[in-house]
Write a protein that holds these residues in place. Structure first.
Motif, short mmCIF file in Angstrom:
data_model
loop_
_atom_site.label_atom_id
_atom_site.label_comp_id
_atom_site.label_asym_id
_atom_site.label_seq_id
_atom_site.Cartn_x
_atom_site.Cartn_y
_atom_site.Cartn_z
N GLU A 90 -9.28 10.23 -31.48
CA GLU A 90 -8.28 9.93 -30.46
C GLU A 90 -8.88 9.33 -29.20
O GLU A 90 -8.16 8.93 -28.28
CB GLU A 90 -7.50 11.19 -30.11
CG GLU A 90 -8.30 12.23 -29.35
CD GLU A 90 -7.54 13.52 -29.10
OE1 GLU A 90 -6.47 13.72 -29.72
OE2 GLU A 90 -8.03 14.35 -28.30
N SER B 102 -12.70 5.46 -29.16
CA SER B 102 -13.14 4.85 -27.91
C SER B 102 -13.87 3.54 -28.18
O SER B 102 -14.57 3.39 -29.18
CB SER B 102 -14.07 5.82 -27.18
OG SER B 102 -14.84 5.17 -26.19
N ARG C 10 -11.23 14.57 -31.78
CA ARG C 10 -11.37 14.03 -30.43
C ARG C 10 -12.06 12.67 -30.43
O ARG C 10 -11.76 11.81 -29.61
CB ARG C 10 -12.09 15.04 -29.54
CG ARG C 10 -11.20 16.22 -29.17
CD ARG C 10 -11.89 17.22 -28.26
NE ARG C 10 -10.93 18.21 -27.77
CZ ARG C 10 -10.65 19.36 -28.38
NH1 ARG C 10 -11.28 19.67 -29.50
NH2 ARG C 10 -9.76 20.20 -27.88
N SER D 62 -10.79 10.87 -26.91
CA SER D 62 -10.98 11.77 -25.77
C SER D 62 -12.43 12.19 -25.60
O SER D 62 -12.79 12.75 -24.56
CB SER D 62 -10.07 12.99 -25.90
OG SER D 62 -10.34 13.71 -27.08
#
Length: 294
Positions: free
Chosen positions: A231, A178, A228, A233
């Protein structure tokens, strides 16, 4: 055999034994993690047995933990008989190559016991002494997610990717962390220990942290939490009490996805592990170390 260090403690390309490549080790990590993941999913007994407890009554070791670790040992020793092995269940093997396979045969054992579909097999290869907090660094790793039939993987310098389990011919999806840079907008993953006194301390920290972030997720598998982050998320992950087998593969996957993984002072480990994008990681670390982020 040494590894260079770059900013934020990230390890650069390692020196490997002659004739060994990062790509070869990454492929082996994928194969071993996928085989063990398929085993624990497809061979799961309808009535799961608890073989023992580890630190407390809530920290279980299932029969399948042990069988999965035995499978991983066989696969590793067939392919790389001179490497060392360090596993969560304690059946360690000394090696002579300077490489050690760090394995978690079921990460998220309680989820697995209760059939919650958030558990994984984590397999990594590290250089250095994985039995110490400071003396090792991951060079290849894979996290198999049997419930979703996916495997997430990385090699030092090769990037981080997700693909369907076991099929190296299928195009993989590149992972990117992110870009969030504000703590107040951060979706934060975390986990809790098993000892009651540890949980009490972690609850105190959460009371301080929760008002400062967008929300908190507690999924129950450190390896999947790190994936996570890789990626995107979740924006960040922070937890105390992690061992080498909890974080070795996920640590590398986050870094190869453009993220940063740090500890309270430097390297991640038992005292603290924080993973996030470069713009966020120090804010999260500060939040967990002294509670006063800028």
């Amino acid at each position: 055999m040494t590894t260079a260090r770059s900013d934020h403690g990230r390890q650069d390309a390692p020196e490997l034994p002659a004739g060994t490549t990062v790509e070869e080790l990454e492929r082996l990590c994928i194969r071993f993690a996928v085989e063990a993941g398929r085993f624990i999913r497809d061979e799961r007994p309808p009535r799961m047995g608890v073989a023992a407890t580890k630190s407390t009554e809530t920290d279980v070791v299932t029969v399948m933990d042990r069988r999965s670790e035995e499978l991983l040992h066989r696969l590793i020793q067939q392919a790389r008989p001179d490497d060392g092995i360090l596993g969560e269940e304690g059946a360690d093997v000394a090696g002579s190559t300077g490489l050690t396979w760090v394995i978690d045969p079921i990460d998220g054992t309680v989820n697995y016991l209760y059939e919650v579909p958030a558990y994984a097999v984590s397999v990594a290869v590290v250089v250095g002494d994985a039995r110490t907090e400071q003396g090792w660094a991951p060079v290849a790793g894979a996290v198999a997610d049997p419930s979703l039939r996916l495997v997430h993987h990385a090699g030092r310098g090769t990037g981080a990717r997700t693909r369907p389990e076991g099929d190296l011919d299928v195009a993989a999806t590149a992972l990117t962390v992110s870009g969030e840079d504000r703590l107040a907008r951060t979706l934060l993953a975390t986990g809790f220990g098993y000892a009651p006194e540890v949980r009490a301390r972690q609850a105190d920290v959460m009371r301080r942290v929760l008002p400062r972030v967008r929300d908190i997720r507690r999924i129950g598998s450190a390896a999947l939490d790190l994936v996570r982050v890789a990626e995107g998320s979740v924006d960040a992950y922070a937890e105390t009490g992690l061992n080498a087998w909890d974080l070795a593969a996920g640590w590398l996957i986050v870094e190869e996805a453009g993220g940063v993984v740090v500890g309270a002072q430097g390297r991640p480990g038992k005292e603290l592990t924080v993973a996030a994008g470069p713009a966020l990681v120090e804010q999260v670390r500060t939040l967990f170390t002294d509670g006063t982020p800028d």
